[in-house]
Design a protein around this motif. Structure first.
Motif, PDB file in Angstrom:
ATOM      1  N   GLU A 209       0.842  -1.184   0.000  1.00  0.00           N
ATOM      2  CA  GLU A 209       0.000   0.000   0.000  1.00  0.00           C
ATOM      3  C   GLU A 209       0.884   1.242   0.000  1.00  0.00           C
ATOM      4  O   GLU A 209       1.737   1.421   0.865  1.00  0.00           O
ATOM      5  CB  GLU A 209      -0.904   0.010   1.234  1.00  0.00           C
ATOM      6  N   PRO A 210       0.674   2.114  -1.014  1.00  0.00           N
ATOM      7  CA  PRO A 210       1.476   3.345  -1.032  1.00  0.00           C
ATOM      8  C   PRO A 210       0.797   4.436  -0.219  1.00  0.00           C
ATOM      9  O   PRO A 210      -0.360   4.290   0.199  1.00  0.00           O
ATOM     10  CB  PRO A 210       1.494   3.694  -2.509  1.00  0.00           C
ATOM     11  N   SER A 211       1.499   5.504  -0.009  1.00  0.00           N
ATOM     12  CA  SER A 211       0.874   6.656   0.642  1.00  0.00           C
ATOM     13  C   SER A 211       0.096   7.445  -0.392  1.00  0.00           C
ATOM     14  O   SER A 211       0.338   7.355  -1.589  1.00  0.00           O
ATOM     15  CB  SER A 211       1.955   7.545   1.279  1.00  0.00           C
ATOM     16  N   GLY A 212      -0.850   8.210   0.040  1.00  0.00           N
ATOM     17  CA  GLY A 212      -1.608   9.046  -0.875  1.00  0.00           C
ATOM     18  C   GLY A 212      -2.749   8.290  -1.553  1.00  0.00           C
ATOM     19  O   GLY A 212      -3.169   7.218  -1.118  1.00  0.00           O
ATOM     20  N   THR A 213      -3.229   8.882  -2.623  1.00  0.00           N
ATOM     21  CA  THR A 213      -4.366   8.326  -3.338  1.00  0.00           C
ATOM     22  C   THR A 213      -3.938   7.145  -4.199  1.00  0.00           C
ATOM     23  O   THR A 213      -2.763   6.955  -4.494  1.00  0.00           O
ATOM     24  CB  THR A 213      -5.013   9.392  -4.238  1.00  0.00           C
TER      25      THR A 213
ATOM     26  N   GLY B 281     -10.218   5.764   1.431  1.00  0.00           N
ATOM     27  CA  GLY B 281     -11.527   5.483   0.864  1.00  0.00           C
ATOM     28  C   GLY B 281     -11.678   4.007   0.494  1.00  0.00           C
ATOM     29  O   GLY B 281     -10.700   3.258   0.417  1.00  0.00           O
ATOM     30  N   THR B 282     -12.913   3.581   0.280  1.00  0.00           N
ATOM     31  CA  THR B 282     -13.168   2.187  -0.100  1.00  0.00           C
ATOM     32  C   THR B 282     -13.936   2.074  -1.414  1.00  0.00           C
ATOM     33  O   THR B 282     -14.015   0.991  -1.973  1.00  0.00           O
ATOM     34  CB  THR B 282     -13.975   1.464   0.999  1.00  0.00           C
ATOM     35  N   ARG B 283     -14.504   3.168  -1.884  1.00  0.00           N
ATOM     36  CA  ARG B 283     -15.254   3.149  -3.126  1.00  0.00           C
ATOM     37  C   ARG B 283     -14.606   4.095  -4.130  1.00  0.00           C
ATOM     38  O   ARG B 283     -14.679   5.315  -3.981  1.00  0.00           O
ATOM     39  CB  ARG B 283     -16.708   3.588  -2.893  1.00  0.00           C
ATOM     40  N   PRO B 284     -13.952   3.564  -5.135  1.00  0.00           N
ATOM     41  CA  PRO B 284     -13.282   4.409  -6.112  1.00  0.00           C
ATOM     42  C   PRO B 284     -14.284   5.072  -7.049  1.00  0.00           C
ATOM     43  O   PRO B 284     -15.428   4.619  -7.202  1.00  0.00           O
ATOM     44  CB  PRO B 284     -12.391   3.432  -6.867  1.00  0.00           C
ATOM     45  N   THR B 285     -13.844   6.116  -7.673  1.00  0.00           N
ATOM     46  CA  THR B 285     -14.616   6.752  -8.748  1.00  0.00           C
ATOM     47  C   THR B 285     -14.135   6.177 -10.081  1.00  0.00           C
ATOM     48  O   THR B 285     -12.930   6.230 -10.380  1.00  0.00           O
ATOM     49  CB  THR B 285     -14.432   8.272  -8.738  1.00  0.00           C
TER      50      THR B 285
ATOM     51  N   GLY C 106     -16.807  -0.101  -8.008  1.00  0.00           N
ATOM     52  CA  GLY C 106     -15.482  -0.622  -7.697  1.00  0.00           C
ATOM     53  C   GLY C 106     -15.255  -0.698  -6.203  1.00  0.00           C
ATOM     54  O   GLY C 106     -16.049  -0.195  -5.400  1.00  0.00           O
ATOM     55  N   SER C 107     -14.142  -1.359  -5.836  1.00  0.00           N
ATOM     56  CA  SER C 107     -13.822  -1.492  -4.415  1.00  0.00           C
ATOM     57  C   SER C 107     -12.340  -1.787  -4.267  1.00  0.00           C
ATOM     58  O   SER C 107     -11.627  -2.025  -5.254  1.00  0.00           O
ATOM     59  CB  SER C 107     -14.665  -2.601  -3.776  1.00  0.00           C
ATOM     60  N   ILE C 108     -11.879  -1.770  -3.028  1.00  0.00           N
ATOM     61  CA  ILE C 108     -10.510  -2.121  -2.686  1.00  0.00           C
ATOM     62  C   ILE C 108     -10.572  -2.973  -1.427  1.00  0.00           C
ATOM     63  O   ILE C 108     -11.511  -2.856  -0.631  1.00  0.00           O
ATOM     64  CB  ILE C 108      -9.658  -0.849  -2.468  1.00  0.00           C
ATOM     65  N   ASN C 109      -9.603  -3.881  -1.274  1.00  0.00           N
ATOM     66  CA  ASN C 109      -9.653  -4.730  -0.082  1.00  0.00           C
ATOM     67  C   ASN C 109      -9.231  -3.914   1.139  1.00  0.00           C
ATOM     68  O   ASN C 109      -8.125  -3.374   1.209  1.00  0.00           O
ATOM     69  CB  ASN C 109      -8.780  -5.975  -0.251  1.00  0.00           C
ATOM     70  N   SER C 110     -10.140  -3.810   2.090  1.00  0.00           N
ATOM     71  CA  SER C 110      -9.870  -3.015   3.297  1.00  0.00           C
ATOM     72  C   SER C 110      -9.250  -3.847   4.415  1.00  0.00           C
ATOM     73  O   SER C 110      -8.983  -3.339   5.498  1.00  0.00           O
ATOM     74  CB  SER C 110     -11.163  -2.366   3.791  1.00  0.00           C
ATOM     75  N   SER C 111      -9.045  -5.141   4.131  1.00  0.00           N
ATOM     76  CA  SER C 111      -8.401  -6.024   5.102  1.00  0.00           C
ATOM     77  C   SER C 111      -7.552  -7.032   4.340  1.00  0.00           C
ATOM     78  O   SER C 111      -7.731  -7.230   3.127  1.00  0.00           O
ATOM     79  CB  SER C 111      -9.461  -6.722   5.964  1.00  0.00           C
TER      80      SER C 111
ATOM     81  N   THR D 159      -4.118  -3.626  -1.349  1.00  0.00           N
ATOM     82  CA  THR D 159      -3.234  -3.986  -2.476  1.00  0.00           C
ATOM     83  C   THR D 159      -4.006  -4.684  -3.599  1.00  0.00           C
ATOM     84  O   THR D 159      -3.409  -5.175  -4.565  1.00  0.00           O
ATOM     85  CB  THR D 159      -2.090  -4.902  -2.014  1.00  0.00           C
ATOM     86  N   PHE D 160      -5.325  -4.752  -3.476  1.00  0.00           N
ATOM     87  CA  PHE D 160      -6.159  -5.344  -4.528  1.00  0.00           C
ATOM     88  C   PHE D 160      -7.360  -4.437  -4.757  1.00  0.00           C
ATOM     89  O   PHE D 160      -8.070  -4.057  -3.819  1.00  0.00           O
ATOM     90  CB  PHE D 160      -6.642  -6.736  -4.116  1.00  0.00           C
ATOM     91  N   GLY D 161      -7.563  -4.075  -6.008  1.00  0.00           N
ATOM     92  CA  GLY D 161      -8.719  -3.247  -6.349  1.00  0.00           C
ATOM     93  C   GLY D 161      -9.414  -3.798  -7.583  1.00  0.00           C
ATOM     94  O   GLY D 161      -8.787  -4.407  -8.456  1.00  0.00           O
ATOM     95  N   GLU D 162     -10.718  -3.610  -7.622  1.00  0.00           N
ATOM     96  CA  GLU D 162     -11.475  -4.122  -8.769  1.00  0.00           C
ATOM     97  C   GLU D 162     -12.516  -3.110  -9.200  1.00  0.00           C
ATOM     98  O   GLU D 162     -12.921  -2.227  -8.428  1.00  0.00           O
ATOM     99  CB  GLU D 162     -12.155  -5.439  -8.421  1.00  0.00           C
ATOM    100  N   ALA D 163     -12.932  -3.244 -10.461  1.00  0.00           N
ATOM    101  CA  ALA D 163     -13.985  -2.402 -11.018  1.00  0.00           C
ATOM    102  C   ALA D 163     -14.829  -3.241 -11.961  1.00  0.00           C
ATOM    103  O   ALA D 163     -14.310  -4.132 -12.655  1.00  0.00           O
ATOM    104  CB  ALA D 163     -13.384  -1.209 -11.764  1.00  0.00           C
TER     105      ALA D 163
END
Length: 480
Positions: free
Chosen positions: A76-80, A117-121, A147-152, A169-173
């Motif tokens: 996980e990086p810093s920032g957006t 955040g957990t819900r991407p645009t 879309g979403s990202i794994n929060s755990s 470290t995982f995101g989907e749309a």
């Protein structure tokens, strides 16, 4: 939008070519509007996304389906979080040898997620004829994407082929296919896809890591392949087919020009043609040009599915023709001129029929081409030799010959006669004779072909047979 799990599908999964210090990235200030970004060697800064995997899966068709995308990164990086999925129509490499050449209509799906955040645009941009990405369409706002990202963390068992995944470290749309490919009848075919990251949530920020492009096959169009034969299973060339929108009851040709598409094809020597790039939907396939000597096959309905080829077979019945045989004769009892002759047998194509009271015999269901008409000549008449008749007009036998539209042929019979000339000596062995005759053309008619010495005075009676009407002269020379 969609109800699948990544562990339950066979997605197109592409790994990065390297991780860490040996990774390649975009460099020299390359941005999204850079048509041919520079590819450089070197690791990704630790505060940026070092990518690991990129996944694509199509669920359903463009009528009701979705395009699912995912990314994974090392940590996980810093920032957006800013990821861009580029979908290209062409698979041809640009001058950098890595990314595809861009074509107007190419797609860019952006994935932007605020820190925490957990819900991407999810937004969509299209490559324009001006050589830049067009204005963004907010698919999240219209409900056309989510879309979403794994929060755990994700365990190794849960991660499957992707392995264990740390938090964020995982995101989907998931994007509606009709939202990105359109539903206006325009055919779009995507052949390549790849993932990249941006330095910030600004669209004009520099590009960083990327996962090399992979081939995909995503389309809102299919194709229709047509096999054309006749009723003998022979392939037919030169048949043209046109697709019409299936707007029942406006079926062709009564539907009008408003439902005609420009989608056509013409069969080749093997009887095959293909209509490519057909937008998914329901159609009527209509044979607009029929090969000579055949009748049009019935229309067929077809449902075209995206990225599929629908196969249809059309059978054109061969046109058939007919021959009307008219038989006449000359007969003293019927008066002058030609008169109908009933009861005479004729044979065409192995079928034998007799003439009726009108002197007619009709043969139909005949293939186009040359046919031999053979007469069985009645006894006592001279008939005609076989006649060849070319059938090239669609017709059948009709009760009234006046309505007949096929080929006609006439045969004429000439009645034959015999002439007998007799000689008799009143005194036994007193006289002898030679009998000879000539026909209408003046040629000698030999009454007895076996008589090799016609000058010998040994004739007592001669019969000349099978004579056609005309003038015959017989001479009797009596030995004094």
């Amino acid at each position: 939008m969609g109800d699948l799990d990544w562990n339950n599908v066979n997605e197109i999964r592409t790994p990065d070519n390297a991780i860490g210090s040996t990774d390649t990235s975009f460099g020299e200030g390359a941005k999204e509007n850079t048509a041919v970004p520079s590819v450089v060697d070197g690791g990704i800064p630790p505060n940026k996304s070092d990518l690991r995997f990129f996944g694509v899966h199509q669920e359903g068709t463009t009528l009701d389906g979705s395009l699912h995308l995912y990314w994974t990164r090392v940590q996980e990086p810093s920032g957006t979080t800013t990821m861009d999925f580029e979908l290209n129509q062409s698979r041809t490499k640009s001058s950098n040898g890595v990314t595809p050449m861009r074509t107007p209509g190419d797609l860019l799906v952006t994935y932007d997620l605020d820190k925490g955040g957990t819900r991407p645009t999810i937004k969509l941009r299209r490559w324009t004829t001006d050589g830049v990405w067009g204005a963004a369409e907010d698919l999240s706002a219209t409900g056309d994407a989510t879309g979403s990202i794994n929060s755990s963390p994700v365990s190794a068992a849960e991660g499957g082929p992707l392995g264990p995944l740390s938090t964020r470290t995982f995101g989907e749309a998931s994007v509606r296919l009709d939202a990105i490919l359109g539903s206006d009848g325009t055919c779009t075919r995507l052949g390549s896809a790849y993932l990249k990251s941006r330095a910030s949530d600004s669209f004009t920020s520099a590009l960083k890591d990327f996962i090399p492009p992979t081939n995909v096959s995503i389309s809102n169009c299919g194709s229709v392949r047509i096999l054309k034969t006749d009723d003998r299973d022979m392939e037919l060339a030169g048949a043209e087919f046109t697709l019409y929108q299936n707007l029942a009851p406006l079926a062709p040709p009564l539907g009008g020009e408003d439902i005609v598409t420009e989608l056509t094809c013409t069969t080749d020597a093997s009887g095959v043609c293909t209509i490519p790039n057909v937008p998914a939907g329901d159609y009527i396939v209509h044979e607009t040009v029929v090969p000579a000597g055949h009748n049009r096959a019935p229309d067929q309905a077809v449902t075209v599915t995206a990225d599929e080829t629908e196969e249809l077979t059309f059978v054109d019945p061969r046109q058939r023709g007919a021959i009307l045989v008219h038989k006449v004769r000359k007969h003293a009892g019927d008066g002058p001129g030609d008169h109908n002759f009933a009861g005479v047998s004729f044979t065409v194509g192995g079928v034998t029929k007799q003439t009726d009271a009108s002197g007619n015999a009709c043969f139909d269901n005949l293939e186009f081409g040359s046919h031999t008409v053979h007469e069985t000549t009645p006894a006592g008449y001279r008939g005609e030799a076989d006649k060849s008749v070319l059938v090239n007009n669609e017709a059948s036998c009709t009760p009234d010959p006046a309505d007949f539209r096929g080929e006609r042929v006439e045969f004429k019979n000439i009645p034959l006669s015999n002439i007998t000339v007799s000689f008799e000596s009143q005194v036994q062995d007193g006289t002898a004779s030679v009998i000879s005759c000539t026909g209408p053309n003046g040629a000698t008619v030999n009454p007895n072909p076996a008589d090799t010495t016609p000058a010998v005075y040994d004739d007592t009676s001669e019969t000349i047979e099978d004579l056609v009407p005309g003038t015959y002269t017989c001479t009797v020379v009596v030995d004094p």
